[in-house]
Write an enzyme that holds these catalytic residues in place. Sequence first.
Site, PDB file in Angstrom:
ATOM      1  N   ASP A  43      20.279  33.566  71.648  1.00 16.44           N
ATOM      2  CA  ASP A  43      21.194  33.300  70.744  1.00 16.44           C
ATOM      3  C   ASP A  43      22.357  32.874  71.655  1.00 16.44           C
ATOM      4  O   ASP A  43      22.620  32.652  72.668  1.00 16.44           O
ATOM      5  CB  ASP A  43      21.726  34.447  69.897  1.00 16.44           C
ATOM      6  N   ASP A  44      23.359  31.849  70.944  1.00 18.01           N
ATOM      7  CA  ASP A  44      24.646  31.539  71.252  1.00 18.01           C
ATOM      8  C   ASP A  44      24.795  30.122  72.166  1.00 18.01           C
ATOM      9  O   ASP A  44      25.749  29.796  72.411  1.00 18.01           O
ATOM     10  CB  ASP A  44      25.347  32.583  72.029  1.00 18.01           C
ATOM     11  N   HIS A  94      22.307  29.294  64.155  1.00 17.22           N
ATOM     12  CA  HIS A  94      23.021  30.370  64.400  1.00 17.22           C
ATOM     13  C   HIS A  94      24.461  30.155  63.934  1.00 17.22           C
ATOM     14  O   HIS A  94      25.637  30.445  64.672  1.00 17.22           O
ATOM     15  CB  HIS A  94      23.022  30.733  65.862  1.00 17.22           C
ATOM     16  N   HIS A  98      29.872  29.816  65.056  1.00 19.88           N
ATOM     17  CA  HIS A  98      29.497  31.380  65.563  1.00 19.88           C
ATOM     18  C   HIS A  98      30.590  32.192  64.758  1.00 19.88           C
ATOM     19  O   HIS A  98      31.280  33.016  64.984  1.00 19.88           O
ATOM     20  CB  HIS A  98      29.703  31.630  66.827  1.00 19.88           C
ATOM     21  N   HIS A 185      20.826  36.573  74.835  1.00 24.55           N
ATOM     22  CA  HIS A 185      21.654  35.393  75.044  1.00 24.55           C
ATOM     23  C   HIS A 185      21.531  34.232  76.132  1.00 24.55           C
ATOM     24  O   HIS A 185      21.651  34.807  77.324  1.00 24.55           O
ATOM     25  CB  HIS A 185      23.127  35.833  74.850  1.00 24.55           C
TER      26      HIS A 185
HETATM   27 ZN   LIG Z   1      25.801  35.132  68.385  1.00 22.65          ZN
END
Ligand SMILES: [Zn+2]
Length: 218
Positions: A43-44, A94, A98, A185
Amino acid sequence: MRSIVVLLSIAVLISCGFYVLAAGESEQIVWQRDEKKVAITFDDGPDAKTTALLLDGLKARKVRATFFVIGEKAEQNPELICRMSEEGHLIGNHTYSHVQLNMLSSSQACSQVKAANDVIKEITGQEVIYLRPPYGEWDHKKDCPQNMIAVYWDVDPLDWKRTDTKQIAADILRQVKPGDIILLHDIYKTSVQAAFIVIDELQRQGYEFVTVEELLFA
Ligand SMILES: [Zn+2]
């Protein structure tokens, strides 16, 4: 000669989006958990440094992963999105910046989801089907009527608040079972290094790494 150059550039654009996804419709999907398969998810990102390093390591290990990318970071790093797609990884949403979707109005939440989908589709040419809601919070029916599949996780080593690579990897290896979805991440070098330790060990144990889509619908 000029027409060949044009054709080649079109081919690159198309090949960037070769990974065809099948649409699904379910909020709770139950999948097979008897085979030694896991999905590793990140993620991210994408991040210019750490995601590039991760992609190199995944390629060397012949592992396909799933990336839940932030729309505005995808916009800043389109070459990494393109590379994910070309190298067989699954790309999910995602949100654009965010946000915690259930804290927004329905229209704000929906535009966050749609904006990220649009950025990814612009780069890969493919529809985005999978969404990982930031903080795991999403009310599918209220927040956005778009037909997307929310993907959560089974193993969370809290890598975002740790700096010890070996500890992150050990935490995952202690918990993981066949059929699990692992959360990491790709914006931290420690998480990327932990992912490599986990992959090397699980491959040694006979695990196969698949995308979330392959895990859920194979
Ligand atoms: Zn996230």
